[in-house]
Motif scaffolding. Sequence first.
Motif, PDB file in Angstrom:
ATOM      1  N   LEU A 224       0.862  -1.168   0.000  1.00  0.00           N
ATOM      2  CA  LEU A 224       0.000   0.000   0.000  1.00  0.00           C
ATOM      3  C   LEU A 224       0.906   1.228   0.000  1.00  0.00           C
ATOM      4  CD1 LEU A 224      -2.699   1.481   0.180  1.00  0.00           C
ATOM      5  CD2 LEU A 224      -2.653   1.142   2.680  1.00  0.00           C
ATOM      6  N   GLY A 225       0.811   2.003  -1.083  1.00  0.00           N
ATOM      7  CA  GLY A 225       1.726   3.146  -1.189  1.00  0.00           C
ATOM      8  C   GLY A 225       1.227   4.205  -2.151  1.00  0.00           C
ATOM      9  N   ASN A 226       2.105   5.177  -2.368  1.00  0.00           N
ATOM     10  CA  ASN A 226       1.787   6.315  -3.226  1.00  0.00           C
ATOM     11  C   ASN A 226       1.631   5.876  -4.676  1.00  0.00           C
ATOM     12  OD1 ASN A 226       2.720   8.728  -5.042  1.00  0.00           O
ATOM     13  ND2 ASN A 226       2.110   9.654  -3.083  1.00  0.00           N
ATOM     14  N   ASN A 227       0.744   6.560  -5.395  1.00  0.00           N
ATOM     15  CA  ASN A 227       0.501   6.227  -6.805  1.00  0.00           C
ATOM     16  C   ASN A 227       0.609   7.476  -7.679  1.00  0.00           C
ATOM     17  OD1 ASN A 227      -0.128   4.428  -8.933  1.00  0.00           O
ATOM     18  ND2 ASN A 227      -2.316   4.958  -8.806  1.00  0.00           N
ATOM     19  N   GLY A 228       1.607   8.326  -7.348  1.00  0.00           N
ATOM     20  CA  GLY A 228       1.860   9.480  -8.200  1.00  0.00           C
ATOM     21  C   GLY A 228       1.364  10.785  -7.649  1.00  0.00           C
ATOM     22  N   GLY A 229       0.900  10.826  -6.405  1.00  0.00           N
ATOM     23  CA  GLY A 229       0.434  12.090  -5.839  1.00  0.00           C
ATOM     24  C   GLY A 229      -0.124  11.880  -4.451  1.00  0.00           C
ATOM     25  N   VAL A 230      -0.322  13.016  -3.724  1.00  0.00           N
ATOM     26  CA  VAL A 230      -0.825  12.923  -2.356  1.00  0.00           C
ATOM     27  C   VAL A 230      -2.218  12.307  -2.316  1.00  0.00           C
ATOM     28  CG1 VAL A 230      -1.470  14.239  -0.321  1.00  0.00           C
ATOM     29  CG2 VAL A 230       0.555  14.891  -1.627  1.00  0.00           C
ATOM     30  N   GLY A 231      -3.039  12.616  -3.296  1.00  0.00           N
ATOM     31  CA  GLY A 231      -4.416  12.128  -3.322  1.00  0.00           C
ATOM     32  C   GLY A 231      -4.586  10.858  -4.126  1.00  0.00           C
ATOM     33  N   LYS A 232      -3.486  10.144  -4.385  1.00  0.00           N
ATOM     34  CA  LYS A 232      -3.575   8.897  -5.147  1.00  0.00           C
ATOM     35  C   LYS A 232      -2.761   7.817  -4.440  1.00  0.00           C
ATOM     36  CE  LYS A 232      -4.224  11.056  -9.691  1.00  0.00           C
ATOM     37  NZ  LYS A 232      -3.727  11.128 -11.086  1.00  0.00           N
TER      38      LYS A 232
ATOM     39  N   GLN B 163      -6.369   0.755  -7.373  1.00  0.00           N
ATOM     40  CA  GLN B 163      -5.977   2.166  -7.356  1.00  0.00           C
ATOM     41  C   GLN B 163      -7.115   2.962  -6.729  1.00  0.00           C
ATOM     42  OE1 GLN B 163      -4.174   3.638 -11.108  1.00  0.00           O
ATOM     43  NE2 GLN B 163      -4.326   1.506 -11.867  1.00  0.00           N
ATOM     44  N   ILE B 164      -6.761   3.852  -5.764  1.00  0.00           N
ATOM     45  CA  ILE B 164      -7.772   4.661  -5.089  1.00  0.00           C
ATOM     46  C   ILE B 164      -7.410   6.137  -5.209  1.00  0.00           C
ATOM     47  CG2 ILE B 164      -8.416   2.815  -3.478  1.00  0.00           C
ATOM     48  CD1 ILE B 164      -6.652   4.130  -1.367  1.00  0.00           C
ATOM     49  N   GLU B 165      -8.461   6.959  -5.063  1.00  0.00           N
ATOM     50  CA  GLU B 165      -8.274   8.415  -5.195  1.00  0.00           C
ATOM     51  C   GLU B 165      -8.998   9.109  -4.043  1.00  0.00           C
ATOM     52  OE1 GLU B 165      -9.847   9.409  -9.001  1.00  0.00           O
ATOM     53  OE2 GLU B 165      -8.140   8.554 -10.124  1.00  0.00           O
ATOM     54  N   TRP B 166      -8.453  10.276  -3.682  1.00  0.00           N
ATOM     55  CA  TRP B 166      -9.047  11.063  -2.602  1.00  0.00           C
ATOM     56  C   TRP B 166     -10.043  12.059  -3.167  1.00  0.00           C
ATOM     57  CZ3 TRP B 166      -9.280  11.302   2.600  1.00  0.00           C
ATOM     58  CH2 TRP B 166      -9.716  12.503   3.180  1.00  0.00           C
ATOM     59  N   VAL B 167     -11.225  12.147  -2.503  1.00  0.00           N
ATOM     60  CA  VAL B 167     -12.239  13.142  -2.861  1.00  0.00           C
ATOM     61  C   VAL B 167     -12.410  14.051  -1.654  1.00  0.00           C
ATOM     62  CG1 VAL B 167     -14.628  13.525  -3.556  1.00  0.00           C
ATOM     63  CG2 VAL B 167     -13.407  11.495  -4.384  1.00  0.00           C
ATOM     64  N   ASP B 168     -12.157  15.348  -1.848  1.00  0.00           N
ATOM     65  CA  ASP B 168     -12.219  16.288  -0.734  1.00  0.00           C
ATOM     66  C   ASP B 168     -13.578  16.230  -0.029  1.00  0.00           C
ATOM     67  OD1 ASP B 168      -9.660  17.195  -1.113  1.00  0.00           O
ATOM     68  OD2 ASP B 168     -10.270  18.836  -2.473  1.00  0.00           O
ATOM     69  N   GLY B 169     -13.518  16.112   1.274  1.00  0.00           N
ATOM     70  CA  GLY B 169     -14.727  16.103   2.088  1.00  0.00           C
ATOM     71  C   GLY B 169     -15.458  14.761   2.092  1.00  0.00           C
ATOM     72  N   GLU B 170     -15.037  13.822   1.248  1.00  0.00           N
ATOM     73  CA  GLU B 170     -15.722  12.540   1.143  1.00  0.00           C
ATOM     74  C   GLU B 170     -14.829  11.343   1.429  1.00  0.00           C
ATOM     75  OE1 GLU B 170     -17.701  12.229  -2.584  1.00  0.00           O
ATOM     76  OE2 GLU B 170     -18.749  14.145  -2.378  1.00  0.00           O
ATOM     77  N   GLY B 171     -13.517  11.538   1.287  1.00  0.00           N
ATOM     78  CA  GLY B 171     -12.592  10.451   1.580  1.00  0.00           C
ATOM     79  C   GLY B 171     -12.151   9.685   0.351  1.00  0.00           C
ATOM     80  N   TRP B 172     -11.557   8.519   0.574  1.00  0.00           N
ATOM     81  CA  TRP B 172     -11.016   7.697  -0.502  1.00  0.00           C
ATOM     82  C   TRP B 172     -12.116   6.913  -1.224  1.00  0.00           C
ATOM     83  CZ3 TRP B 172      -6.010   8.284  -1.844  1.00  0.00           C
ATOM     84  CH2 TRP B 172      -5.120   8.797  -0.899  1.00  0.00           C
ATOM     85  N   LYS B 173     -11.891   6.675  -2.518  1.00  0.00           N
ATOM     86  CA  LYS B 173     -12.807   5.862  -3.300  1.00  0.00           C
ATOM     87  C   LYS B 173     -12.023   5.030  -4.307  1.00  0.00           C
ATOM     88  CE  LYS B 173     -15.019   7.355  -6.804  1.00  0.00           C
ATOM     89  NZ  LYS B 173     -15.985   8.024  -7.726  1.00  0.00           N
ATOM     90  N   PRO B 174     -12.490   3.827  -4.696  1.00  0.00           N
ATOM     91  CA  PRO B 174     -11.801   3.032  -5.708  1.00  0.00           C
ATOM     92  C   PRO B 174     -11.860   3.730  -7.064  1.00  0.00           C
ATOM     93  CG  PRO B 174     -13.427   1.711  -4.483  1.00  0.00           C
ATOM     94  CD  PRO B 174     -13.682   3.142  -4.162  1.00  0.00           C
ATOM     95  N   ALA B 175     -10.792   3.573  -7.837  1.00  0.00           N
ATOM     96  CA  ALA B 175     -10.757   4.153  -9.188  1.00  0.00           C
ATOM     97  C   ALA B 175     -10.622   3.062 -10.236  1.00  0.00           C
ATOM     98  CB  ALA B 175      -9.615   5.139  -9.308  1.00  0.00           C
ATOM     99  N   VAL B 176      -9.630   2.164 -10.045  1.00  0.00           N
ATOM    100  CA  VAL B 176      -9.375   1.077 -10.996  1.00  0.00           C
ATOM    101  C   VAL B 176      -9.044  -0.177 -10.173  1.00  0.00           C
ATOM    102  CG1 VAL B 176      -8.006   0.235 -12.927  1.00  0.00           C
ATOM    103  CG2 VAL B 176      -8.520   2.691 -12.724  1.00  0.00           C
ATOM    104  N   VAL B 177      -9.616  -1.321 -10.578  1.00  0.00           N
ATOM    105  CA  VAL B 177      -9.322  -2.596  -9.927  1.00  0.00           C
ATOM    106  C   VAL B 177      -8.826  -3.592 -10.978  1.00  0.00           C
ATOM    107  CG1 VAL B 177     -10.206  -4.548  -8.601  1.00  0.00           C
ATOM    108  CG2 VAL B 177     -11.048  -2.230  -8.120  1.00  0.00           C
ATOM    109  N   ASP B 178      -7.597  -4.088 -10.783  1.00  0.00           N
ATOM    110  CA  ASP B 178      -7.033  -5.097 -11.667  1.00  0.00           C
ATOM    111  C   ASP B 178      -6.983  -6.431 -10.944  1.00  0.00           C
ATOM    112  OD1 ASP B 178      -6.578  -3.269 -13.698  1.00  0.00           O
ATOM    113  OD2 ASP B 178      -4.562  -2.762 -12.978  1.00  0.00           O
TER     114      ASP B 178
END
Length: 221
Positions: A177-185, A203-218
């Motif tokens: 579990l680590g960084n994926n190219g940015g603070v919010g990724k 791969q997960i992404e940060w949404v301001d005020g809402e938290g983390w959400k899935p983006a891509v699943v391999d």
Amino acid sequence: MNNNRSSRHENKEKKVNRLYNLLIAVVAVLIVFVGGTMILGNKDKSDNQAETTQNNPQTNDQKTDKTAKKDDDSSKDDQATDDQATDDQSSEDDQSSEDDQATDEESNDSDSQAEVEKNPEPGVEERKVDPSWDSVGTSQDAPAATYKKGSTDWNEMLKAVGEGSGISPSNMTVWRLGNNGGVGKAVATVSPKGNSSTKYRVQIEWVDGEGWKPAVVDKLQ
């Protein structure tokens, strides 16, 4: 002298014959009387039996009717019970069918929104992107980006990873579990506990005020 004796002898024989005839007549009358009594008695007995037999069929018919009615009522009760059981089973089957149909429709709706790509790159069996994925919520103003195990940010990221992979964080083995190219990724590689041969890269992404959400699943090979 001889004539007198002969005459007395004949008279005596006549008296004896009369007595015999009388006894015979009496015996005959007794025989007729006794025979008639026996015949009449047997006839009365036969008549009584015939009358009893004639009366009994009605009683027997009543018993037969009662038995038949009882059997018919029992048959009706059994039929009613069978019909009720059939109706209940039919209702359960209909309800189960409706529930299955609703589940299938929900699954189909979810699948229809998801984009699935087979073998998009070497080592990846399947790639999935689903617009229905939502943020998992947060108690943070922004991601900590420290990737510290057990921290609030770590736990919220695993929750988002579980949302995408379908694996509960409590049943999850985290390989990375680590960084994926940015603070919010971020990106994680996980598998179900006890099944290391099945791995997912999420791969997960940060949404301001809402938290983390899935983006891509391999799903990895």
